[in-house]
Design a protein around this motif. Structure first.
Motif, PDB file in Angstrom:
ATOM      1  N   GLU A  51       0.846  -1.191   0.000  1.00 47.84           N
ATOM      2  CA  GLU A  51       0.000   0.000   0.000  1.00 47.84           C
ATOM      3  C   GLU A  51       0.886   1.246   0.000  1.00 47.84           C
ATOM      4  O   GLU A  51       1.928   1.271   0.641  1.00 47.84           O
ATOM      5  N   LYS A  52       0.477   2.256  -0.703  1.00 49.03           N
ATOM      6  CA  LYS A  52       1.253   3.490  -0.772  1.00 49.03           C
ATOM      7  C   LYS A  52       0.458   4.619  -0.134  1.00 49.03           C
ATOM      8  O   LYS A  52      -0.575   5.021  -0.642  1.00 49.03           O
ATOM      9  N   ASN A  53       0.956   5.121   0.980  1.00 49.00           N
ATOM     10  CA  ASN A  53       0.335   6.251   1.671  1.00 49.00           C
ATOM     11  C   ASN A  53       1.351   7.384   1.752  1.00 49.00           C
ATOM     12  O   ASN A  53       2.553   7.135   1.805  1.00 49.00           O
ATOM     13  N   PRO A  54       0.896   8.627   1.786  1.00 44.93           N
ATOM     14  CA  PRO A  54       1.851   9.736   1.909  1.00 44.93           C
ATOM     15  C   PRO A  54       2.626   9.636   3.217  1.00 44.93           C
ATOM     16  O   PRO A  54       2.064   9.308   4.262  1.00 44.93           O
ATOM     17  N   TYR A  55       3.911   9.890   3.145  1.00 48.42           N
ATOM     18  CA  TYR A  55       4.761   9.888   4.334  1.00 48.42           C
ATOM     19  C   TYR A  55       4.672  11.274   4.961  1.00 48.42           C
ATOM     20  O   TYR A  55       4.818  12.286   4.265  1.00 48.42           O
TER      21      TYR A  55
END
Length: 179
Positions: free
Chosen positions: A159-163
């Protein structure tokens, strides 16, 4: 404004690719930034290392200097370890200092340098018992760990979430020059 030196250390997690913008943002806040990377992060950023050195005005480091060599960085007023992988968090908390980044931050605790870290781990890694122990150990040693509601929240593998880089830089506010 008095110059403040920030050591920014990054591990091999996708947010490390944002490091040039983070350096610029930190410089806007008055930090003189020095960049250190884990060996894998240095390999990932190899095509950008020359530009990152130009941006910071100093060498990007991923290895210890040889005994007797002079320090090429000014002393740190603060250290930010982000993104900090499962491996980096655990090595650091356990005092395993064979890698440059883990060694400098372990020593930084003993020197009383303010340190902020923000993990970047998936939800599978955080189920490992050592991760919570390592986070607790770092907090017990005075490290500001941005994990949970006020920082990084684990995501599912893939999953790609904003850091939350802004949270990391904001946590450095108030750390003035110690020189």
């Amino acid at each position: 404004m008095t110059s403040r030196t920030l050591y920014l250390f990054g591990s091999a997690a996708p947010p490390v690719f944002d490091v040039a913008q983070v350096i610029t943002d930190a410089q806007t806040k008055g930090w003189d930034v020095r960049l250190g990377l884990t060996p894998t992060a240095a390999r990932w950023l190899n095509p950008q290392l020359t530009e990152l050195e130009r941006l910071t005005g100093g060498p990007v480091r991923s290895e210890y200097k040889l005994p007797g060599e002079p320090d090429v960085w000014p002393p740190a007023d603060a250290i930010l370890v982000a993104p900090a992988t499962f491996n980096t968090i655990n090595e650091w908390a356990l005092g395993l200092t064979s890698k440059f980044v883990a060694g400098v931050v372990a020593e930084g605790i003993g020197k009383g340098i303010p340190i902020v870290t923000m993990p970047c781990v998936n939800s599978a890694y955080v189920r490992h018992n050592q991760f919570d122990r390592s986070v607790a150990e770092l907090r017990d040693m005075g490290v500001t760990v941005l994990y949970g509601e006020a920082g990084f929240k684990p995501h599912n593998s893939g999953e790609k979430n904003p850091y939350p880089w802004p949270a990391a830089l904001t946590a450095l506010d108030g750390f003035g020059s110690r020189r």
